[in-house]
Design a protein around this motif. Sequence first.
Motif, PDB file in Angstrom:
ATOM      1  N   VAL A 124       0.856  -1.184   0.000  1.00 17.19           N
ATOM      2  CA  VAL A 124       0.000   0.000   0.000  1.00 17.19           C
ATOM      3  C   VAL A 124       0.897   1.241   0.000  1.00 17.19           C
ATOM      4  CG1 VAL A 124      -1.938  -1.146   1.134  1.00 17.19           C
ATOM      5  CG2 VAL A 124      -0.187  -0.013   2.531  1.00 17.19           C
ATOM      6  N   LEU A 125       0.271   2.407  -0.081  1.00 20.50           N
ATOM      7  CA  LEU A 125       1.040   3.653  -0.168  1.00 20.50           C
ATOM      8  C   LEU A 125       0.520   4.641   0.859  1.00 20.50           C
ATOM      9  CD1 LEU A 125       3.222   5.243  -1.796  1.00 20.50           C
ATOM     10  CD2 LEU A 125       1.328   6.181  -3.126  1.00 20.50           C
TER      11      LEU A 125
ATOM     12  N   ASN B 297      -2.096   9.050   2.575  1.00 17.44           N
ATOM     13  CA  ASN B 297      -2.868   9.181   3.797  1.00 17.44           C
ATOM     14  C   ASN B 297      -2.111   8.663   5.007  1.00 17.44           C
ATOM     15  OD1 ASN B 297      -5.122   8.609   5.796  1.00 17.44           O
ATOM     16  ND2 ASN B 297      -6.257   9.538   4.104  1.00 17.44           N
ATOM     17  N   THR B 298      -2.236   9.365   6.137  1.00 21.39           N
ATOM     18  CA  THR B 298      -1.590   8.915   7.381  1.00 21.39           C
ATOM     19  C   THR B 298      -2.214   7.632   7.903  1.00 21.39           C
ATOM     20  OG1 THR B 298      -3.094  10.270   8.692  1.00 21.39           O
ATOM     21  CG2 THR B 298      -1.016  11.271   8.059  1.00 21.39           C
ATOM     22  N   GLN B 299      -3.468   7.342   7.514  1.00 17.51           N
ATOM     23  CA  GLN B 299      -4.156   6.160   8.030  1.00 17.51           C
ATOM     24  C   GLN B 299      -3.794   4.892   7.271  1.00 17.51           C
ATOM     25  OE1 GLN B 299      -8.381   6.715   8.527  1.00 17.51           O
ATOM     26  NE2 GLN B 299      -8.150   8.836   9.152  1.00 17.51           N
ATOM     27  N   THR B 300      -2.925   5.018   6.292  1.00 14.46           N
ATOM     28  CA  THR B 300      -2.521   3.860   5.501  1.00 14.46           C
ATOM     29  C   THR B 300      -1.380   3.123   6.188  1.00 14.46           C
ATOM     30  OG1 THR B 300      -3.152   4.941   3.461  1.00 14.46           O
ATOM     31  CG2 THR B 300      -1.617   3.129   3.267  1.00 14.46           C
TER      32      THR B 300
ATOM     33  N   GLY C  94      -3.790  -4.772   6.469  1.00 14.79           N
ATOM     34  CA  GLY C  94      -3.412  -3.603   5.694  1.00 14.79           C
ATOM     35  C   GLY C  94      -4.621  -2.715   5.482  1.00 14.79           C
ATOM     36  N   THR C  95      -4.405  -1.429   5.454  1.00 16.28           N
ATOM     37  CA  THR C  95      -5.515  -0.503   5.215  1.00 16.28           C
ATOM     38  C   THR C  95      -5.061   0.601   4.275  1.00 16.28           C
ATOM     39  OG1 THR C  95      -7.081   1.007   6.264  1.00 16.28           O
ATOM     40  CG2 THR C  95      -4.930   0.856   7.258  1.00 16.28           C
ATOM     41  N   MET C  96      -5.982   1.022   3.404  1.00 15.95           N
ATOM     42  CA  MET C  96      -5.659   2.109   2.494  1.00 15.95           C
ATOM     43  C   MET C  96      -6.906   2.905   2.140  1.00 15.95           C
ATOM     44  SD  MET C  96      -3.145   2.493  -0.622  1.00 15.95           S
ATOM     45  CE  MET C  96      -2.913   4.138  -1.276  1.00 15.95           C
ATOM     46  N   PRO C  97      -7.062   4.104   2.696  1.00 14.53           N
ATOM     47  CA  PRO C  97      -8.125   5.004   2.241  1.00 14.53           C
ATOM     48  C   PRO C  97      -7.763   5.571   0.868  1.00 14.53           C
ATOM     49  CG  PRO C  97      -7.314   5.572   4.446  1.00 14.53           C
ATOM     50  CD  PRO C  97      -6.332   4.638   3.835  1.00 14.53           C
TER      51      PRO C  97
ATOM     52  N   PRO D 137      -1.205   3.121  12.122  1.00 19.01           N
ATOM     53  CA  PRO D 137      -0.533   3.108  10.815  1.00 19.01           C
ATOM     54  C   PRO D 137       0.468   4.232  10.569  1.00 19.01           C
ATOM     55  CG  PRO D 137      -2.878   2.676  10.571  1.00 19.01           C
ATOM     56  CD  PRO D 137      -2.669   3.086  11.990  1.00 19.01           C
ATOM     57  N   SER D 138       0.270   5.395  11.145  1.00 22.26           N
ATOM     58  CA  SER D 138       1.161   6.519  10.827  1.00 22.26           C
ATOM     59  C   SER D 138       2.534   6.390  11.472  1.00 22.26           C
ATOM     60  CB  SER D 138       0.523   7.841  11.262  1.00 22.26           C
ATOM     61  OG  SER D 138       0.636   8.022  12.662  1.00 22.26           O
TER      62      SER D 138
END
Length: 684
Positions: A367-368, A429-432, A443-446, A653-654
């Motif tokens: 993710v990014l 995004n900081t939440q990634t 894993g998370t990616m907004p 995540p950040s």
Amino acid sequence: MRKILVYIPLFLAFFILECIGCNNKSNPVQNYDMKSNLWMEKAVSLRTLIIKNNTFKGTLESLLKKYDPKIGIWTDINYQDSDKSGWEPVNHLRRIKSLIIIQQSQTLTPEQNLTIQNTVNKALDNWHLNKYTSSNWFQNEIAANVHLSDIYVLYASHLSIPNQDKIKTRLNAVNPEKRTGVNLIWMAILKLKFAIVQQDEETIAYLSKLLASNLSISQSEDGIMPDYSYLFHNSRLQMFAYGQGIVESYSEIIWLLNNTPYAFSAEKLTILRSFILEGWQWMSRGKFTIPATLDRSCTRKEALLSPLIIEPLQLMKEIDPLFHLQYDSILKAQQDIDHFALEGKKAFPYADFGCSHSKSGSIFLKVLSDRQLPTESINNENLQGEWLNYGNHYFVTDGTEYTNIMGCWDWNLIPGFTYVEGYQPSERNTQTGIAHLSNYIIGTMPFHYSNISKDKQIHLNKSFFIVDNQLIVLISAFDTFPEVPIITSIDQCKFQGNAKENGVLIQEGKMNKKISAGNWLTHHGWMIKTNYSEGIEYQVKKVKENWQSINAKYKMEESATAFSIFNPIIKHSNNLPFYYTVQPEQSKQGLAVEIISNSIDNQCIYIDSKKLALGTIHNPHKNLELPLININIKSDIAIQFAIENYRIFVAEPSLKSSEVNIILNNKPYTIKLDKFGKGFVHWL
């Protein structure tokens, strides 16, 4: 005879005392001789190493076939080439080095030896006379100088005095300090090799110290990260691109300086070992890797074979013998994928990367976040791969899946990416992030998309969960559903001719077919299923290679090979949240997954057979109701979590917070986080 036998021990004792005296600098002449012998010995080792790493597979006749002895050039090299990544004139030096290696590794006639010596000097005369220069500094200061350094190390005594002097002048001007990362390392090493042959101990001492100081855990945006990923060019994951230079360069130089006054410390060796064992082997399956580990370099042919490091691993076995079994295990897997034995899961939070390995296959996830930049496109490379790290996943069994098909890809449909026609991801995004919590990867990616004119924006969230060796992907509804085509690509790999729907073989002639929701699509050892009402569209496309469309270095090559590409996709025809899952065929029906939440605020799954809950809380101000537990975040940050056996594991995540304040069933907890943003508590 007896007198001789008596004197031998006395002579040996005297010699040993003399050597001790040399080490104590009581005899400067002897001390000089010992140093000279040391560096002469190291020069021999260095020459052996260069020849071993640069073996020329052709013949002398083939190498000289297009050589013009009158002017000292090869007629098939374009000396006016201006390409930045595949600059042709550097092949002039590469061929000179190949001639020398042929001479030093084969038995030749006196006439052949003389031909090589004359060719080498004439070709070098031409190089220095014309001063071939690339518009890319790398080609001039590193690529060309590496070859010139090797040529001098291997062949100095056979070079003409003018050629010796010109190479010396050029290499003495090399200034590693003006570069960073692996570029600095490459420049320092090429100069160090030159210094060893020159027996220039002052330069050897300086450069060995410089190199040792740069083998460290990074405290900035580039270098070897604390999780043993390698980031370069503004924190882009470059594990098997620039990171390859770390493994190859340091294994050579540590081996070369071993048993000298400038040997690297045990601490430095530990860093290199950990980079290989805790990073390198995890981001690959044997000798195969996936595009997201290479950044722009994935658009080069054979790039996905970059994890292959046979010679460096052999050197590591010599300099780090206590870990020879671990190196042997990697060697076996790289030489034969059937010997791949790594099992387990690992996350690289600094690189936003995760992986799961089992005997049946490997899952890779990228993710990014705002810690990294999107894939770069410089030097006319990676001309299409702008989505390469935006929430992508890959499934590897035997390495045939993606190797050398980058020239056939639809780069809008990179595996795992949701493509919205006319829109593009507009912010990091900081939440990634990706975390390894307990025995699970989350894993998370907004996604924030903007249209071309940037007057319209849409938003959705994705969460990725790896349980056992099964990937579960949750995709929320869009906050505003755009009236344009939307496609989520599940995979894009070589078609192996063995796709099945619920066990029934699908012929390749069925170029497009829909797999109903709830049915299993099987291909090359992997099973795919979705609950999306419209199901999965299965496509097989016959595509001809077009490498020049993604990398200008291939602009003169004609496309030759055609591949059938397998591309299961989901076409979004409505704005409903859904999930899909991918797992090894050996796992049969897989895990029964209950979707607790799949929204912009929270995404969570529950697996009753494991009494396991996994999720992402995107909006910390929204409570989440789970079986047996109510979660309320009191910290103003998003978190990922895993709940099992009355323990809650969390990741932020950040990586910017030191703790998370959370309320579980009305009881407050403060969870301290480590340097990877992780922590856990027991709750009752």
